[in-house]
Write an enzyme that holds these catalytic residues in place. Structure first.
Site, mmCIF file in Angstrom:
data_model
loop_
_atom_site.group_PDB
_atom_site.id
_atom_site.type_symbol
_atom_site.label_atom_id
_atom_site.label_comp_id
_atom_site.label_asym_id
_atom_site.label_seq_id
_atom_site.Cartn_x
_atom_site.Cartn_y
_atom_site.Cartn_z
ATOM 1 N N THR A 1 80.270 48.726 -6.499
ATOM 2 C CA THR A 1 79.310 49.627 -7.161
ATOM 3 C C THR A 1 78.213 50.079 -6.198
ATOM 4 O O THR A 1 77.971 51.276 -6.026
ATOM 5 C CB THR A 1 78.661 48.907 -8.358
ATOM 6 N N GLY B 1 77.813 45.162 -18.999
ATOM 7 C CA GLY B 1 77.884 45.007 -17.546
ATOM 8 C C GLY B 1 76.605 44.472 -16.922
ATOM 9 O O GLY B 1 76.450 44.487 -15.702
ATOM 10 N N LYS C 1 66.296 34.652 -4.573
ATOM 11 C CA LYS C 1 65.341 35.738 -4.321
ATOM 12 C C LYS C 1 63.952 35.170 -4.032
ATOM 13 O O LYS C 1 63.245 35.642 -3.137
ATOM 14 C CB LYS C 1 65.297 36.672 -5.530
ATOM 15 N N GLU D 1 77.644 38.712 -15.741
ATOM 16 C CA GLU D 1 78.992 38.370 -15.291
ATOM 17 C C GLU D 1 79.749 37.619 -16.385
ATOM 18 O O GLU D 1 79.134 37.092 -17.320
ATOM 19 C CB GLU D 1 78.905 37.467 -14.050
#
Lengths: 424, 424
Positions: free
Chosen positions: B20, B187, B205, B190
């Site tokens: 994507t 979407g 992160k 997961e």
């Protein structure tokens, strides 16, 4: 390249202007937190009054700008402000091989492109993060962090004085004059507040953001501004009925025809929106790109310390050669500006009530092809000073202004109608 | 230096991973919006399925990563993800004189310092803006734009999946499982949502932000995480009674003793705060510096396009030599981590009601020296599944956990007590 600079020893920096921001910059540069940068000179008029004993003895104080321009410093921090003689000083500094870091929004809004081009010719830099939104590194973000997008719109609350005054009016149901007096007492507003409340300050910042973010420089003088002075407590009352509050909004967008839409004026914004929640001396900038959508930056725009952080960050960037001229650096032509808001509008009337007023007003709108969205009239007001509001569907501001000029001729107005765009 | 690079012609770039984000990056690089950067290679497994006809014929497709590593490209964009074999590919690419731009948070959280040092040794760069907060150029802001400050705290909502699930639970009074199912259908989550909902994604992160912003690298494994799975709709009901909502919060701060506080867990945040208003796939990062105070960055963290903008911005930065290694690049030691929240807490019990429960619970708290701030019990719940909440004054989480372990032994619990810190 960083390590190279560092092994070459510290970068020598001179400061022009030892005011609030200048003192905050000096404290940071002398805090020991910033390696590889040494403050060597401070220029200010009237040193007898200004000289501070907490500044290291190694710093040379001077009342002569030539001492700075003739010195061996490689970076000059300009915090004097104004256009003259600052413009000449900065120009001379660049021509003598010095990079310049400035917080001077008027200088950059009026002469930014010229000075950036001059600096490039001399292999030097002009950096001006602090000129826009104090502690928010928005120029850096637009110029580098979002370089992979094409930004088509910027919207911001860029003037902390207006944000403070309008939020005081909103929360304390306070007239403009009283909120302004408080702002002046607290140091949030100048003795002459015109540059802030009438929009020139935000217009200069918007011109800089448009040049860097939209890559379309515009003349500050071409940016239409409207003052927040005509706003009254009753407007916040009616705005709340519409789920909104009132803020000074600076907005610029890149039009397909190559023009730039740019304007600064008070507007209704939803209470629940990020813009509606900005208070006190906070700033917010929201940008929209064709690939990445919307991104927002907010923080404290006013105050010496956040601005000083922006200045010092630019100095570090120049010192480590991280920086580069802004993305708009090569653009040397000014773009045409369209200052007309096409938006739904809020129009507030204060009238000496008599039968048929709303009929007359709505008939006038009809003649100009302006569709009415709703009429609001709250109870418990004096009939000889009766406020009511008419909200209008999307229409060009110029058409609305002509309609209002005609409507304003009637004898029942206690004061002129006030129109504000409504932003969703 | 920009102009020099430009006269030298375009920078040749190869892409690893045509998913994507990879496709969004390709669209931007081939849009004509990005001068001086040319995409020459795309690597992906199973090209028969992946190859896209809208990609210019000049681009070489390959299923062999060696074709990329042996090519003459100067920048490699790594969008394959995971630690192996990605780590080896990136290392080899740097050793062969290529700079790397990656969105791989796990790679940078685990091997960032090593890879950045390796790149510096070879005079190359590793850039990873897209690894943290998608479209928000927060690393750039921390590293350059706020370089003039010393940042001591970062707080963020860094995981769009949790933000979506928790805001759905809040607005639609929906159980976790249903909100997760919706997120998966759309979407946003997961098939195996563990990395998102249990905190590993936000922890990676946070490790990157702590290294760049606080300049104190920590091991991801040292960051304490708690899952959002135990949160129930009733918790939002009680949170609202306290003027709060629930979000997954990642927080790191530099302690005076050289340690780093770092943890990821669901927490109560005021509904009216910037954190309380974050919804859907938005991210927000707030940093606090000793000079400049608080600055916030928010935007859409998830989605291919904002992430692609961050990737392309890094590529442009590398291509124009604007970039430099992160400020933390020289720090090669990991800092010790303290994962204990000292904060006011919300503790929710669900019990089979009988007389004396609150007396027992409050007595247990008293034994552990924990002060009770308030007790909340809303009406109209079944007595055999009765939820009630006790709010506690500031206390160390470890002490609270011991108290709750003791309290949980009683037979009246329908399910284990849930404790959440309350952030003001």
């Amino acid at each position: 390249m960083t390590s190279k600079t560092q092994t070459n020893g510290a970068t020598r920096v001179a400061l022009l202007g030892f005011g609030t921001v200048g003192q905050a910059v000096t404290r940071i540069l002398c805090s020991g937190e910033i390696p590889h940068v040494t403050l060597t000179h401070i220029f200010n008029r009237n040193l007898a009054r200004k000289r501070a004993d907490w500044v290291p003895a190694s710093v040379t104080w001077t009342e002569s700008v030539d001492d700075i321009l003739n010195s061996d410093v490689s970076v000059i921090i300009e915090l004097v402000g104004g256009l003259r003689p600052t413009y000449d000083w900065v120009k001379t500094a660049i021509e003598r091989g010095k990079s310049v870091v400035t917080a001077n929004k008027q200088l950059m809004a009026h002469y930014g492109i010229e000075l950036i081009d001059l600096a490039r010719q001399h292999g030097k830099e002009v950096r001006f993060e602090a000129s826009v939104a104090g502690g928010i590194p928005v120029l850096r973000a637009l110029q580098d962090g979002l370089a992979g997008d094409r930004l088509v719109e910027v919207r911001g609350i860029l003037n902390g004085t207006c944000a403070y005054i309008l939020s005081r009016m909103q929360t304390d149901n306070m007239p403009f004059a009283d909120a302004l007096a408080d702002a002046q007492r607290l140091g949030y507003a100048e003795a002459d507040p015109s540059e802030d409340v009438d929009g020139a300050d935000a217009a200069a910042k918007l011109a800089i953001i448009a040049a860097v973010g939209l890559r379309r420089p515009v003349r500050v003088a071409d940016i239409a501004t409207r003052s927040i002075r005509p706003i009254e407590p009753v407007d916040f009352l009616y705005a709340r009925e519409l789920g909104c509050t009132i803020r000074q909004i600076a907005r610029a967008s890149a039009e397909d025809d190559g023009m730039v839409f740019a304007a600064v004026r008070p507007a209704l914004v939803p209470l629940a929106s990020a813009f509606g929640r900005i208070e006190g001396s906070q700033n917010i900038v929201t940008v929209r790109g064709i690939f990445g959508g919307e991104t927002s930056f907010s923080g404290f725009g006013a105050g010496g310390s956040p601005t000083a952080v922006a200045v010092v960050s630019d100095v570090i960037s120049v010192a480590s050669h991280q920086g580069s001229a802004p993305a708009n650096g090569t653009a040397t032509t000014f773009h045409k500006v369209n200052g007309e808001f096409v938006a739904p509008h809020y129009v507030r009337f204060i009238v000496n009530d008599k039968p048929g007023i709303i009929a007359q007003v709505t008939a006038a709108y009809a003649r100009y092809g302006i569709n009415i969205e709703g009429v609001l009239q709250l109870p418990k007001f004096r009939r000889d000073r009766l406020p009511f509001v008419i909200t209008l569907e999307e229409c060009p501001e110029s058409v609305l202004d002509r309609a209002l000029a005609e409507i304003a001729k009637s004898d029942y107005h206690v004061q002129p109608p006030l129109s504000l765009p409504i932003f969703s």
